[in-house]
Design a protein around this motif. Structure first.
Motif, PDB file in Angstrom:
ATOM      1  N   GLU A  46       0.826  -1.209   0.000  1.00  0.00           N
ATOM      2  CA  GLU A  46       0.000   0.000   0.000  1.00  0.00           C
ATOM      3  C   GLU A  46       0.857   1.253   0.000  1.00  0.00           C
ATOM      4  O   GLU A  46       1.881   1.324   0.696  1.00  0.00           O
ATOM      5  N   PRO A  47       0.446   2.245  -0.817  1.00  0.00           N
ATOM      6  CA  PRO A  47       1.206   3.493  -0.881  1.00  0.00           C
ATOM      7  C   PRO A  47       1.316   4.134   0.491  1.00  0.00           C
ATOM      8  O   PRO A  47       0.372   4.060   1.287  1.00  0.00           O
ATOM      9  N   ASP A  48       2.458   4.755   0.761  1.00  0.00           N
ATOM     10  CA  ASP A  48       2.634   5.430   2.049  1.00  0.00           C
ATOM     11  C   ASP A  48       2.010   6.825   2.046  1.00  0.00           C
ATOM     12  O   ASP A  48       1.935   7.464   3.081  1.00  0.00           O
ATOM     13  N   PHE A  49       1.561   7.291   0.880  1.00  0.00           N
ATOM     14  CA  PHE A  49       0.982   8.635   0.792  1.00  0.00           C
ATOM     15  C   PHE A  49      -0.407   8.667   1.425  1.00  0.00           C
ATOM     16  O   PHE A  49      -1.120   7.677   1.417  1.00  0.00           O
ATOM     17  N   PRO A  50      -0.787   9.851   1.939  1.00  0.00           N
ATOM     18  CA  PRO A  50      -2.189   9.980   2.344  1.00  0.00           C
ATOM     19  C   PRO A  50      -3.055  10.114   1.097  1.00  0.00           C
ATOM     20  O   PRO A  50      -2.552  10.485   0.032  1.00  0.00           O
ATOM     21  N   THR A  51      -4.334   9.828   1.229  1.00  0.00           N
ATOM     22  CA  THR A  51      -5.276  10.036   0.122  1.00  0.00           C
ATOM     23  C   THR A  51      -5.299  11.539  -0.212  1.00  0.00           C
ATOM     24  O   THR A  51      -5.283  12.368   0.699  1.00  0.00           O
ATOM     25  N   PRO A  52      -5.316  11.890  -1.516  1.00  0.00           N
ATOM     26  CA  PRO A  52      -5.302  13.315  -1.881  1.00  0.00           C
ATOM     27  C   PRO A  52      -6.425  14.101  -1.185  1.00  0.00           C
ATOM     28  O   PRO A  52      -7.543  13.596  -1.022  1.00  0.00           O
ATOM     29  N   ASP A  53      -6.088  15.343  -0.819  1.00  0.00           N
ATOM     30  CA  ASP A  53      -7.030  16.202  -0.078  1.00  0.00           C
ATOM     31  C   ASP A  53      -8.386  16.352  -0.758  1.00  0.00           C
ATOM     32  O   ASP A  53      -9.422  16.278  -0.108  1.00  0.00           O
ATOM     33  N   PHE A  54      -8.375  16.567  -2.082  1.00  0.00           N
ATOM     34  CA  PHE A  54      -9.655  16.832  -2.743  1.00  0.00           C
ATOM     35  C   PHE A  54     -10.573  15.602  -2.693  1.00  0.00           C
ATOM     36  O   PHE A  54     -11.800  15.731  -2.709  1.00  0.00           O
ATOM     37  N   VAL A  55      -9.978  14.444  -2.564  1.00  0.00           N
ATOM     38  CA  VAL A  55     -10.778  13.217  -2.439  1.00  0.00           C
ATOM     39  C   VAL A  55     -11.379  13.138  -1.033  1.00  0.00           C
ATOM     40  O   VAL A  55     -12.569  12.840  -0.856  1.00  0.00           O
ATOM     41  N   VAL A  56     -10.558  13.452  -0.048  1.00  0.00           N
ATOM     42  CA  VAL A  56     -11.028  13.437   1.341  1.00  0.00           C
ATOM     43  C   VAL A  56     -12.149  14.466   1.514  1.00  0.00           C
ATOM     44  O   VAL A  56     -13.179  14.189   2.146  1.00  0.00           O
ATOM     45  N   GLU A  57     -11.959  15.639   0.908  1.00  0.00           N
ATOM     46  CA  GLU A  57     -12.983  16.697   1.011  1.00  0.00           C
ATOM     47  C   GLU A  57     -14.320  16.220   0.424  1.00  0.00           C
ATOM     48  O   GLU A  57     -15.381  16.482   0.970  1.00  0.00           O
ATOM     49  N   GLY A 241      -9.624  -0.892  -9.371  1.00  0.00           N
ATOM     50  CA  GLY A 241      -9.992  -0.243  -8.117  1.00  0.00           C
ATOM     51  C   GLY A 241      -9.180   1.022  -7.912  1.00  0.00           C
ATOM     52  O   GLY A 241      -8.250   1.297  -8.669  1.00  0.00           O
ATOM     53  N   VAL A 242      -9.546   1.781  -6.876  1.00  0.00           N
ATOM     54  CA  VAL A 242      -8.852   3.050  -6.623  1.00  0.00           C
ATOM     55  C   VAL A 242      -7.677   2.905  -5.652  1.00  0.00           C
ATOM     56  O   VAL A 242      -6.908   3.853  -5.465  1.00  0.00           O
ATOM     57  N   ALA A 243      -7.537   1.733  -5.027  1.00  0.00           N
ATOM     58  CA  ALA A 243      -6.606   1.577  -3.902  1.00  0.00           C
ATOM     59  C   ALA A 243      -5.177   2.006  -4.230  1.00  0.00           C
ATOM     60  O   ALA A 243      -4.582   2.825  -3.521  1.00  0.00           O
ATOM     61  N   LYS A 244      -4.632   1.451  -5.304  1.00  0.00           N
ATOM     62  CA  LYS A 244      -3.202   1.639  -5.560  1.00  0.00           C
ATOM     63  C   LYS A 244      -2.930   2.963  -6.284  1.00  0.00           C
ATOM     64  O   LYS A 244      -1.913   3.599  -6.058  1.00  0.00           O
ATOM     65  N   THR A 245      -3.844   3.350  -7.176  1.00  0.00           N
ATOM     66  CA  THR A 245      -3.621   4.553  -7.983  1.00  0.00           C
ATOM     67  C   THR A 245      -3.742   5.830  -7.160  1.00  0.00           C
ATOM     68  O   THR A 245      -3.015   6.794  -7.393  1.00  0.00           O
ATOM     69  N   TYR A 246      -4.695   5.840  -6.213  1.00  0.00           N
ATOM     70  CA  TYR A 246      -4.988   7.087  -5.492  1.00  0.00           C
ATOM     71  C   TYR A 246      -4.661   6.993  -4.003  1.00  0.00           C
ATOM     72  O   TYR A 246      -5.173   7.792  -3.213  1.00  0.00           O
ATOM     73  N   ALA A 247      -3.838   6.022  -3.619  1.00  0.00           N
ATOM     74  CA  ALA A 247      -3.507   5.852  -2.195  1.00  0.00           C
ATOM     75  C   ALA A 247      -4.786   5.747  -1.368  1.00  0.00           C
ATOM     76  O   ALA A 247      -5.008   6.494  -0.416  1.00  0.00           O
ATOM     77  N   MET A 248      -5.660   4.830  -1.774  1.00  0.00           N
ATOM     78  CA  MET A 248      -6.970   4.683  -1.118  1.00  0.00           C
ATOM     79  C   MET A 248      -7.230   3.248  -0.665  1.00  0.00           C
ATOM     80  O   MET A 248      -8.356   2.749  -0.748  1.00  0.00           O
ATOM     81  N   THR A 249      -6.187   2.578  -0.163  1.00  0.00           N
ATOM     82  CA  THR A 249      -6.360   1.162   0.203  1.00  0.00           C
ATOM     83  C   THR A 249      -7.428   0.962   1.278  1.00  0.00           C
ATOM     84  O   THR A 249      -8.171  -0.012   1.245  1.00  0.00           O
ATOM     85  N   GLY A 250      -7.525   1.897   2.201  1.00  0.00           N
ATOM     86  CA  GLY A 250      -8.471   1.712   3.307  1.00  0.00           C
ATOM     87  C   GLY A 250      -9.911   2.084   2.968  1.00  0.00           C
ATOM     88  O   GLY A 250     -10.818   1.814   3.763  1.00  0.00           O
ATOM     89  N   TRP A 251     -10.132   2.668   1.801  1.00  0.00           N
ATOM     90  CA  TRP A 251     -11.477   3.151   1.480  1.00  0.00           C
ATOM     91  C   TRP A 251     -12.373   2.048   0.938  1.00  0.00           C
ATOM     92  O   TRP A 251     -13.592   2.131   1.000  1.00  0.00           O
ATOM     93  N   ARG A 252     -11.776   1.060   0.341  1.00  0.00           N
ATOM     94  CA  ARG A 252     -12.467  -0.122  -0.166  1.00  0.00           C
ATOM     95  C   ARG A 252     -13.428   0.172  -1.317  1.00  0.00           C
ATOM     96  O   ARG A 252     -14.644  -0.001  -1.196  1.00  0.00           O
ATOM     97  N   VAL A 253     -12.869   0.615  -2.419  1.00  0.00           N
ATOM     98  CA  VAL A 253     -13.669   0.737  -3.641  1.00  0.00           C
ATOM     99  C   VAL A 253     -12.914   0.086  -4.804  1.00  0.00           C
ATOM    100  O   VAL A 253     -11.770   0.449  -5.101  1.00  0.00           O
ATOM    101  N   GLY A 254     -13.581  -0.887  -5.398  1.00  0.00           N
ATOM    102  CA  GLY A 254     -13.058  -1.507  -6.613  1.00  0.00           C
ATOM    103  C   GLY A 254     -14.215  -1.651  -7.589  1.00  0.00           C
ATOM    104  O   GLY A 254     -15.325  -1.174  -7.321  1.00  0.00           O
TER     105      GLY A 254
END
Ligand SMILES: Cc1ncc(COP(=O)(O)O)c(C=O)c1O
Length: 401
Positions: A46-57, A241-254
């Protein structure tokens, strides 16, 4: 015999499943860390980056909107399925009807439902090895038999049509493809994908293609089997899925897309198993897929830099054979030369023992090749910070050199 005797308490079907080795390594590393040991984990994918801000918003906003507080269609929000169709056209040039897309709880549920939709008791599924640890478990759970087709470092971990041909039987129902590959980082070229696709077409096989690492290639082009062999449309299921591309492993969308009958069958199954994916995370996924893709390039650059660094440093360890990965964020060295040799007073006879020794002595977590159907190798994920990467591999160099 009573149905509560130990032998019968857990069904034979589930008792046969092994724990996910990658998650197990990660959990062990995290537990050691929590106990105060300075463990560096190369285990988790899993990417070490946080999920991008605009996605979290977008998710925060969605959480405040009562329309997202209710059940929605099991198949996924129409807006997300539309966004996936547009993304598919944008990235792979393929036209897909949003009705043929099913939004899932992570790529993992898509993997599960794809096999469940097409595999019957007694079917064979061709599984290129080294393979991601989840595939064989799911194939068996669905009553099928994984038929491993091994491609080692000498062939850049890529199977060819001659090997597939040799493994083909009247029971063969499907072929699994994963490019870029977890665990090897191999990326099939358009020519290779076309040749394999035409072969599958000629033999009337289903193709399940896992494209979750599509945006993580480094120089090698990503090739999409449906773009190379469009005639396969009616017998191909695409997983993503979005996990690897957008650093969203914990969000669970594929998601998965494919022919109408398969998507309908998988949707029916999902409607009983999990219903709709959480609406808030679906809204976050819409933002990720439809927003600026700059962030993807930014993360890819970081992974590429780490990829070069880890390959360079691993190659300094005598005995390690380190093919250069072309995609995903894994490197997959052959460690056979280290087996049976004394390492700091201990001897590892298998890559499983070597991974345990490395964790014990260097406090570095790696996943042994046994988890991927290829003993004699280890997998390291380089989706960790540059600093941890250098520190972790320096420890390996000290231990193994
Ligand atoms: C090849 C491959 N497919 C699918 C997945 C599933 O990803 P997720 O369920 O987090 O979306 C993973 C995750 O490790 C993977 O490596």
């Amino acid at each position: 015999m009573s149905h509560t005797t130990p032998a019968r308490r857990v069904s034979a079907r589930l008792a046969a499943i092994q724990e996910s080795a990658t998650l197990a390594v990660d959990a062990k590393a995290k537990a050691l860390k929590a106990a105060g040991r300075p463990v560096i984990g190369f285990g988790a994918g899993e990417p070490d980056f946080p999920t991008p801000d605009f996605v979290v918003e977008a998710a925060v906003e969605a959480a405040r909107d009562p329309k997202n507080h209710k059940y929605t269609p099991a198949k996924g929000l129409p807006e997300l399925r539309q966004a996936i169709a547009e993304k598919t056209k944008r990235d792979s040039g393929i036209d897909v009807d949003p009705n043929n897309i099913l939004v899932t709880n992570g790529g993992k549920q898509a993997v599960f439902q794809a096999f469940a939709a097409i595999v019957d008791e007694g079917d064979d599924v061709l599984l290129p090895a080294p393979y991601w640890t989840t595939y064989p478990e799911v194939i068996r759970l669905c009553g099928g038999q994984p038929i491993e087709v091994f491609a080692g470092a000498d062939q850049e971990y890529k199977v060819n049509v001659e090997q597939l041909d040799a493994a083909l039987t009247p029971a063969t129902k499907a072929l699994l493809l994963c490019s870029p590959s977890n665990p090897t980082g191999a990326v099939y070229s358009p020519e290779e994908i076309r040749e394999i696709g035409q072969w599958a077409l000629a033999h009337g096989l289903w193709v399940i293609t896992d494209e979750i690492y599509e945006h993580l290639t480094y120089g090698a082009p990503m090739s999409y089997i449906l773009a190379e062999v469009p005639e396969l449309t009616d017998q191909t299921i695409v997983l993503n899925g979005v996990a690897k591309t957008y650093a969203m492993t914990g969000w669970r969308v594929g998601w998965m897309y494919g022919p109408t009958d398969v998507i309908k069958a998988a949707t029916n199954m999902q409607s009983h198993a999990t219903s709709n994916v959480a609406n808030v995370t679906q809204r976050a996924a819409i933002a990720a897929l439809s927003g600026s893709q700059e962030i993807v390039a930014h993360m890819r650059e970081a992974f590429d830099r780490r990829r070069k660094k880890i390959v360079e440093m691993l190659r300094e360890i005598p005995g390690l054979l380190v093919p250069e990965p072309q995609g995903a964020f894994y490197v997959y060295p052959n460690v056979e030369a280290l087996l049976g040799k004394e390492i700091n007073g201990q001897v590892a006879h298998t890559s499983g023992e070597l991974a345990a020794l490395i964790l014990d002595q260097a406090e570095v977590a790696v996943v042994p090749g046994e988890a991927f159907g290829s003993p004699g190798y280890i997998r390291l994920s380089y989706a960790l910070s540059d600093k941890d990467l250098v520190e972790g591999i320096t420890r390996l160099q000290k231990l193994l050199s």
